[in-house]
Scaffold this motif. Structure first.
Motif, PDB file in Angstrom:
ATOM      1  N   HIS A 105       0.818  -1.217   0.000  1.00 27.47           N
ATOM      2  CA  HIS A 105       0.000   0.000   0.000  1.00 27.47           C
ATOM      3  C   HIS A 105       0.852   1.268   0.000  1.00 27.47           C
ATOM      4  O   HIS A 105       0.353   2.348  -0.269  1.00 27.47           O
ATOM      5  N   SER A 106       2.142   1.124   0.341  1.00 19.94           N
ATOM      6  CA  SER A 106       3.078   2.267   0.378  1.00 19.94           C
ATOM      7  C   SER A 106       2.502   3.431   1.172  1.00 19.94           C
ATOM      8  O   SER A 106       2.523   4.586   0.740  1.00 19.94           O
ATOM      9  N   ASN A 107       2.012   3.134   2.371  1.00 21.19           N
ATOM     10  CA  ASN A 107       1.265   4.112   3.161  1.00 21.19           C
ATOM     11  C   ASN A 107       1.980   5.439   3.381  1.00 21.19           C
ATOM     12  O   ASN A 107       1.353   6.498   3.424  1.00 21.19           O
ATOM     13  N   ASP A 108       3.299   5.403   3.565  1.00 19.85           N
ATOM     14  CA  ASP A 108       4.017   6.621   3.928  1.00 19.85           C
ATOM     15  C   ASP A 108       5.481   6.473   3.520  1.00 19.85           C
ATOM     16  O   ASP A 108       5.920   5.384   3.126  1.00 19.85           O
ATOM     17  N   LEU A 109       6.219   7.573   3.579  1.00 20.90           N
ATOM     18  CA  LEU A 109       7.668   7.500   3.409  1.00 20.90           C
ATOM     19  C   LEU A 109       8.311   8.519   4.328  1.00 20.90           C
ATOM     20  O   LEU A 109       7.687   9.479   4.769  1.00 20.90           O
ATOM     21  N   THR A 110       9.591   8.294   4.603  1.00 22.92           N
ATOM     22  CA  THR A 110      10.406   9.288   5.287  1.00 22.92           C
ATOM     23  C   THR A 110      11.786   9.286   4.657  1.00 22.92           C
ATOM     24  O   THR A 110      12.208   8.275   4.086  1.00 22.92           O
ATOM     25  N   VAL A 111      12.469  10.425   4.736  1.00 26.12           N
ATOM     26  CA  VAL A 111      13.806  10.548   4.170  1.00 26.12           C
ATOM     27  C   VAL A 111      14.822  10.488   5.303  1.00 26.12           C
ATOM     28  O   VAL A 111      14.846  11.362   6.175  1.00 26.12           O
ATOM     29  N   LEU A 146      12.790   5.754   2.903  1.00 28.94           N
ATOM     30  CA  LEU A 146      12.211   4.515   3.408  1.00 28.94           C
ATOM     31  C   LEU A 146      10.716   4.501   3.116  1.00 28.94           C
ATOM     32  O   LEU A 146       9.982   5.385   3.565  1.00 28.94           O
ATOM     33  N   ILE A 147      10.286   3.509   2.362  1.00 24.21           N
ATOM     34  CA  ILE A 147       8.874   3.360   2.012  1.00 24.21           C
ATOM     35  C   ILE A 147       8.206   2.431   3.010  1.00 24.21           C
ATOM     36  O   ILE A 147       8.628   1.277   3.176  1.00 24.21           O
ATOM     37  N   VAL A 148       7.189   2.928   3.672  1.00 30.92           N
ATOM     38  CA  VAL A 148       6.389   2.116   4.587  1.00 30.92           C
ATOM     39  C   VAL A 148       5.411   1.294   3.761  1.00 30.92           C
ATOM     40  O   VAL A 148       4.500   1.841   3.145  1.00 30.92           O
ATOM     41  N   ASN A 149       5.612  -0.020   3.705  1.00 34.30           N
ATOM     42  CA  ASN A 149       4.711  -0.872   2.929  1.00 34.30           C
ATOM     43  C   ASN A 149       3.313  -0.899   3.535  1.00 34.30           C
ATOM     44  O   ASN A 149       2.319  -1.004   2.831  1.00 34.30           O
ATOM     45  N   GLY A 150       3.244  -0.851   4.870  1.00 31.65           N
ATOM     46  CA  GLY A 150       1.957  -0.717   5.552  1.00 31.65           C
ATOM     47  C   GLY A 150       1.006  -1.851   5.275  1.00 31.65           C
ATOM     48  O   GLY A 150       1.339  -3.028   5.444  1.00 31.65           O
ATOM     49  N   THR A 151      -0.189  -1.518   4.839  1.00 32.90           N
ATOM     50  CA  THR A 151      -1.227  -2.510   4.575  1.00 32.90           C
ATOM     51  C   THR A 151      -0.694  -3.576   3.616  1.00 32.90           C
ATOM     52  O   THR A 151      -0.228  -3.284   2.533  1.00 32.90           O
ATOM     53  N   GLY A 152      -0.752  -4.816   4.057  1.00 32.96           N
ATOM     54  CA  GLY A 152      -0.246  -5.927   3.260  1.00 32.96           C
ATOM     55  C   GLY A 152       1.085  -6.454   3.755  1.00 32.96           C
ATOM     56  O   GLY A 152       1.375  -7.638   3.609  1.00 32.96           O
ATOM     57  N   ALA A 153       1.910  -5.579   4.324  1.00 35.35           N
ATOM     58  CA  ALA A 153       3.222  -5.993   4.851  1.00 35.35           C
ATOM     59  C   ALA A 153       3.655  -4.958   5.888  1.00 35.35           C
ATOM     60  O   ALA A 153       4.576  -4.178   5.656  1.00 35.35           O
ATOM     61  N   PRO A 154       2.996  -4.929   7.040  1.00 36.75           N
ATOM     62  CA  PRO A 154       3.173  -3.822   7.988  1.00 36.75           C
ATOM     63  C   PRO A 154       4.553  -3.706   8.638  1.00 36.75           C
ATOM     64  O   PRO A 154       4.882  -2.644   9.169  1.00 36.75           O
ATOM     65  N   THR A 155       5.355  -4.768   8.601  1.00 32.66           N
ATOM     66  CA  THR A 155       6.690  -4.680   9.207  1.00 32.66           C
ATOM     67  C   THR A 155       7.780  -4.468   8.156  1.00 32.66           C
ATOM     68  O   THR A 155       8.967  -4.525   8.474  1.00 32.66           O
ATOM     69  N   LYS A 156       7.393  -4.204   6.919  1.00 33.74           N
ATOM     70  CA  LYS A 156       8.360  -4.099   5.822  1.00 33.74           C
ATOM     71  C   LYS A 156       8.573  -2.651   5.400  1.00 33.74           C
ATOM     72  O   LYS A 156       7.625  -1.904   5.177  1.00 33.74           O
ATOM     73  N   LEU A 157       9.858  -2.271   5.275  1.00 32.59           N
ATOM     74  CA  LEU A 157      10.261  -0.983   4.719  1.00 32.59           C
ATOM     75  C   LEU A 157      11.084  -1.246   3.465  1.00 32.59           C
ATOM     76  O   LEU A 157      11.937  -2.137   3.452  1.00 32.59           O
ATOM     77  N   THR A 158      10.860  -0.455   2.424  1.00 37.07           N
ATOM     78  CA  THR A 158      11.640  -0.575   1.198  1.00 37.07           C
ATOM     79  C   THR A 158      12.545   0.647   1.065  1.00 37.07           C
ATOM     80  O   THR A 158      12.045   1.769   0.986  1.00 37.07           O
ATOM     81  N   PRO A 159      13.875   0.453   1.061  1.00 38.24           N
ATOM     82  CA  PRO A 159      14.786   1.596   0.967  1.00 38.24           C
ATOM     83  C   PRO A 159      15.072   1.991  -0.488  1.00 38.24           C
ATOM     84  O   PRO A 159      15.186   1.140  -1.370  1.00 38.24           O
ATOM     85  N   ILE A 160      15.188   3.315  -0.706  1.00 36.28           N
ATOM     86  CA  ILE A 160      15.523   3.862  -2.014  1.00 36.28           C
ATOM     87  C   ILE A 160      16.765   4.732  -1.845  1.00 36.28           C
ATOM     88  O   ILE A 160      16.788   5.621  -0.983  1.00 36.28           O
ATOM     89  N   ASN A 161      17.789   4.524  -2.635  1.00 30.41           N
ATOM     90  CA  ASN A 161      18.986   5.352  -2.591  1.00 30.41           C
ATOM     91  C   ASN A 161      18.675   6.723  -3.190  1.00 30.41           C
ATOM     92  O   ASN A 161      18.253   6.810  -4.350  1.00 30.41           O
ATOM     93  N   THR A 162      18.886   7.793  -2.429  1.00 25.32           N
ATOM     94  CA  THR A 162      18.480   9.120  -2.901  1.00 25.32           C
ATOM     95  C   THR A 162      19.343   9.627  -4.053  1.00 25.32           C
ATOM     96  O   THR A 162      18.909  10.487  -4.820  1.00 25.32           O
TER      97      THR A 162
END
Length: 282
Positions: A108-114, A122-138
């Motif tokens: 669901h990508s509920n939120d992000l923070t830099v 860091l992408i908060v996967n949220g709904t569907g995978a609540p303990t998962k964060l996906t990192p993106i290199n800035t």
């Protein structure tokens, strides 16, 4: 000032009258108008908003979610309506498009923070995978390997001054984590929507500054921003007159931004304009 100029006994055509009693003033010349200064000092204020950047529809990826900044670029995460694919988009702070990630499975990508310390979004996967964060290199916008944390999270904010994170899930709590994203239940606090005045509002993402964490919440005709301190204490609820669905919030150099979902057409980022007002005390 406002009270004096509106008082028929103190101001009028051809006169401005002060006595020793009402010769009082508040000097905001060195005070930046911020949400934190309003909370800390009890200033009177008005809020408005100005559109500063748009991250529009990209094929089937058009549902706006989180947004943030590293003080040089804005980052937006949009997804498909069915939560099958997400992308992060990078823009200059004047609104010029720069680049985007490959599509990735962000749920669901509920939120992000830099996370400016480690140069990542860091992408908060949220709904569907609540303990998962996906990192993106800035710098490269490469999608990294997923990070699993010890507690479900639907909203996340990194504070560089504290080198710490604040999180929430479902709008019912606020909790705090160290730089390593480790979770401890003794730093988990309940929120009270009745006290906040937000029972009719929907929880979205979150943001922070060095003193407070902020929750944008969408209502039927306006939006709320709920503030807590870094010890889990409720402080204040602000309201924005805009009726579009808010998604996330962030602060940089004393300026606050709220990201909204423009239905069917991606993200619209607004700067919050804060005007302080003061009276003579009369």
């Amino acid at each position: 000032e406002t009270a004096i100029l509106k008082s028929s006994t103190l101001a009028g055509t051809g006169f401005l009258n002060f006595s020793n009693t009402n010769d009082q003033y508040a000097d905001f010349s060195q005070t930046q108008a911020t949400l934190r200064s309003i909370i800390s000092n009890g200033y009177s204020y008005t809020l408005s908003q100005t559109l500063v950047c748009s991250c529009p529809k990209d094929g089937t990826i058009y549902v706006a979610q989180g947004a943030g900044t590293d003080a040089t670029y804005f980052y937006f995460c949009n997804r498909t309506s069915g939560d099958t694919s997400s992308r992060v988009y990078k823009y200059k702070m004047d609104g010029t498009y720069v680049s985007k990630t490959a599509a990735f499975a962000g749920n669901h990508s509920n939120d992000l923070t830099v996370d400016t310390k480690n140069g990542r979004v860091l992408i908060v996967n949220g709904t569907g995978a609540p303990t998962k964060l996906t990192p993106i290199n800035t710098k490269t916008m490469a999608v990294g390997s997923d990070i699993t944390i010890g507690r479900g999270v639907g909203a996340l904010a990194y504070c560089p001054e504290r080198d710490a994170y604040a999180g929430s899930q479902g709008g019912s709590c606020v909790f705090y984590m160290g730089a390593d994203l480790s979770y401890s239940s003794d730093k988990n606090y309940s929120r009270n929507n009745t006290t906040e005045g937000t029972s009719a509002y929907t929880a979205q993402g979150m943001g922070c500054d060095v003193d407070y964490v902020y929750f944008p919440m969408s209502g039927s005709s306006n939006n709320a921003i709920v503030a807590y301190d870094w010890k889990g204490n409720y402080k204040k609820t602000f309201f924005l007159s805009i009726g579009t669905e808010s998604e996330s919030l962030f602060e940089i150099n004393g300026v606050y931004y709220v990201n909204f979902y423009s239905s069917g057409d991606g993200a619209r980022l607004y700067r919050i304009n804060i005007t302080l007002s003061y009276t003579s005390g009369v």
